[in-house]
Design a protein around this motif. Sequence first.
Motif, PDB file in Angstrom:
ATOM      1  N   ASP A 164     -12.260  21.339  -2.277  1.00 62.37           N
ATOM      2  CA  ASP A 164     -13.064  20.837  -3.607  1.00 62.37           C
ATOM      3  C   ASP A 164     -12.843  19.545  -3.731  1.00 62.37           C
ATOM      4  N   ILE A 165     -13.659  18.727  -3.592  1.00 67.07           N
ATOM      5  CA  ILE A 165     -13.533  17.322  -3.602  1.00 67.07           C
ATOM      6  C   ILE A 165     -14.155  16.672  -4.806  1.00 67.07           C
ATOM      7  N   ARG A 166     -13.513  16.046  -5.642  1.00 72.43           N
ATOM      8  CA  ARG A 166     -14.081  15.487  -6.869  1.00 72.43           C
ATOM      9  C   ARG A 166     -13.838  13.896  -6.841  1.00 72.43           C
ATOM     10  N   VAL A 167     -14.518  13.334  -7.737  1.00 73.54           N
ATOM     11  CA  VAL A 167     -14.482  11.840  -8.237  1.00 73.54           C
ATOM     12  C   VAL A 167     -14.070  11.738  -9.759  1.00 73.54           C
ATOM     13  N   LEU A 168     -13.164  10.593  -9.765  1.00 77.18           N
ATOM     14  CA  LEU A 168     -12.826  10.300 -10.926  1.00 77.18           C
ATOM     15  C   LEU A 168     -13.923   9.364 -11.703  1.00 77.18           C
ATOM     16  N   ALA A 169     -14.594  10.124 -12.639  1.00 76.26           N
ATOM     17  CA  ALA A 169     -15.766   9.508 -13.155  1.00 76.26           C
ATOM     18  C   ALA A 169     -15.592   8.016 -13.927  1.00 76.26           C
ATOM     19  N   PRO A 170     -14.383   7.936 -14.726  1.00 74.22           N
ATOM     20  CA  PRO A 170     -14.261   6.430 -15.256  1.00 74.22           C
ATOM     21  C   PRO A 170     -14.048   5.435 -14.035  1.00 74.22           C
ATOM     22  N   ASP A 171     -13.407   5.755 -13.008  1.00 72.15           N
ATOM     23  CA  ASP A 171     -13.288   4.718 -11.631  1.00 72.15           C
ATOM     24  C   ASP A 171     -14.491   4.609 -11.134  1.00 72.15           C
ATOM     25  N   LEU A 172     -15.725   5.476 -11.015  1.00 70.26           N
ATOM     26  CA  LEU A 172     -16.773   5.551 -10.552  1.00 70.26           C
ATOM     27  C   LEU A 172     -17.645   4.313 -11.534  1.00 70.26           C
ATOM     28  N   ARG A 173     -17.573   4.640 -12.849  1.00 72.74           N
ATOM     29  CA  ARG A 173     -18.160   3.837 -13.707  1.00 72.74           C
ATOM     30  C   ARG A 173     -17.803   2.266 -13.496  1.00 72.74           C
ATOM     31  N   ALA A 174     -16.418   2.208 -13.623  1.00 71.50           N
ATOM     32  CA  ALA A 174     -15.715   0.903 -13.482  1.00 71.50           C
ATOM     33  C   ALA A 174     -16.236   0.068 -12.257  1.00 71.50           C
ATOM     34  N   ARG A 175     -16.783   0.703 -11.233  1.00 67.61           N
ATOM     35  CA  ARG A 175     -17.244  -0.022 -10.140  1.00 67.61           C
ATOM     36  C   ARG A 175     -18.566  -0.124 -10.099  1.00 67.61           C
ATOM     37  N   GLY A 176     -19.533   0.039 -11.183  1.00 69.37           N
ATOM     38  CA  GLY A 176     -20.710  -0.020 -11.333  1.00 69.37           C
ATOM     39  C   GLY A 176     -21.550   1.003 -10.654  1.00 69.37           C
ATOM     40  N   LEU A 177     -21.190   2.237 -10.308  1.00 70.04           N
ATOM     41  CA  LEU A 177     -21.692   3.117  -9.686  1.00 70.04           C
ATOM     42  C   LEU A 177     -22.070   4.102 -10.568  1.00 70.04           C
ATOM     43  N   CYS A 178     -23.006   5.145 -10.182  1.00 72.38           N
ATOM     44  CA  CYS A 178     -23.506   6.047 -10.953  1.00 72.38           C
ATOM     45  C   CYS A 178     -23.572   7.205 -10.005  1.00 72.38           C
ATOM     46  N   ALA A 179     -23.554   8.619 -10.959  1.00 75.09           N
ATOM     47  CA  ALA A 179     -23.814   9.806 -10.251  1.00 75.09           C
ATOM     48  C   ALA A 179     -24.791  10.164  -9.275  1.00 75.09           C
ATOM     49  N   SER A 180     -25.938   9.439  -9.515  1.00 79.66           N
ATOM     50  CA  SER A 180     -26.903   9.637  -8.396  1.00 79.66           C
ATOM     51  C   SER A 180     -26.774   9.003  -7.137  1.00 79.66           C
ATOM     52  N   SER A 181     -25.761   8.267  -7.122  1.00 80.99           N
ATOM     53  CA  SER A 181     -25.272   7.561  -5.604  1.00 80.99           C
ATOM     54  C   SER A 181     -24.262   8.566  -4.948  1.00 80.99           C
ATOM     55  N   LEU A 182     -23.529   9.626  -5.755  1.00 81.78           N
ATOM     56  CA  LEU A 182     -22.834  10.312  -4.882  1.00 81.78           C
ATOM     57  C   LEU A 182     -23.370  11.664  -4.042  1.00 81.78           C
ATOM     58  N   LEU A 183     -22.624  11.940  -3.333  1.00 86.44           N
ATOM     59  CA  LEU A 183     -22.965  13.258  -2.485  1.00 86.44           C
ATOM     60  C   LEU A 183     -22.964  14.257  -3.589  1.00 86.44           C
ATOM     61  N   GLN A 184     -24.121  15.163  -3.419  1.00 85.18           N
ATOM     62  CA  GLN A 184     -24.576  16.263  -4.336  1.00 85.18           C
ATOM     63  C   GLN A 184     -23.373  17.114  -4.324  1.00 85.18           C
ATOM     64  N   THR A 185     -22.694  17.503  -3.476  1.00 88.55           N
ATOM     65  CA  THR A 185     -21.834  18.529  -3.265  1.00 88.55           C
ATOM     66  C   THR A 185     -20.414  18.260  -3.932  1.00 88.55           C
ATOM     67  N   LEU A 186     -20.303  16.862  -4.659  1.00 86.71           N
ATOM     68  CA  LEU A 186     -18.955  16.704  -5.147  1.00 86.71           C
ATOM     69  C   LEU A 186     -19.180  16.806  -6.783  1.00 86.71           C
ATOM     70  N   GLY A 187     -18.291  16.868  -7.148  1.00 88.64           N
ATOM     71  CA  GLY A 187     -17.961  17.338  -8.663  1.00 88.64           C
ATOM     72  C   GLY A 187     -17.206  16.069  -9.345  1.00 88.64           C
ATOM     73  N   GLN A 188     -17.617  15.720 -10.407  1.00 90.75           N
ATOM     74  CA  GLN A 188     -16.882  14.391 -11.373  1.00 90.75           C
ATOM     75  C   GLN A 188     -15.746  15.106 -12.149  1.00 90.75           C
ATOM     76  N   VAL A 189     -14.888  14.611 -12.604  1.00 92.92           N
ATOM     77  CA  VAL A 189     -13.894  14.826 -13.453  1.00 92.92           C
ATOM     78  C   VAL A 189     -13.486  13.419 -14.272  1.00 92.92           C
ATOM     79  N   ASP A 190     -13.196  13.504 -15.622  1.00 97.00           N
ATOM     80  CA  ASP A 190     -12.775  12.871 -16.290  1.00 97.00           C
ATOM     81  C   ASP A 190     -11.000  12.700 -16.336  1.00 97.00           C
ATOM     82  N   TYR A 191     -10.390  11.942 -17.187  1.00100.43           N
ATOM     83  CA  TYR A 191      -8.813  12.214 -17.244  1.00100.43           C
ATOM     84  C   TYR A 191      -8.555  13.464 -17.564  1.00100.43           C
ATOM     85  N   ASP A 192      -8.917  13.922 -18.573  1.00 95.29           N
ATOM     86  CA  ASP A 192      -8.379  15.234 -18.881  1.00 95.29           C
ATOM     87  C   ASP A 192      -8.777  16.410 -17.446  1.00 95.29           C
TER      88      ASP A 192
END
Length: 102
Positions: free
Chosen positions: A58-86
């Motif tokens: 189960d590989i996830r990406v912390l969405a706020p850190d993704l956005r902080a680096r100017g990256l968007c969900a469309s640039s991610l591998l499709q099999t990975l999920g995103q999570v927020d701080y919660d």
Amino acid sequence: MSVLHLVNASPFESAALSRCLARAGEGDAVLLLENGVYGALTGCRFSREVAEAAAWLDIRVLAPDLRARGLCASSLLQTLGQVDYDGFVELAVRHELSLTWT
């Protein structure tokens, strides 16, 4: 006993992601945060390794850190999920141990 693996180092500057994926076990989760989010990008030299590991981890990406680096969900591998701080907290609660890879 399941482990939440936290990878905060860029795979372009550290072998932390590769070491983590080589040692993570079934039932574990991996959260890419801070500069570790670069390991989730499509079309980079780590894409295949991460995509293969996502088939059993189960590989996830912390969405706020993704956005902080100017990256968007469309640039991610499709099999990975995103999570927020919660979601980060939920992962930490779900797994008995956490291990940070730098």
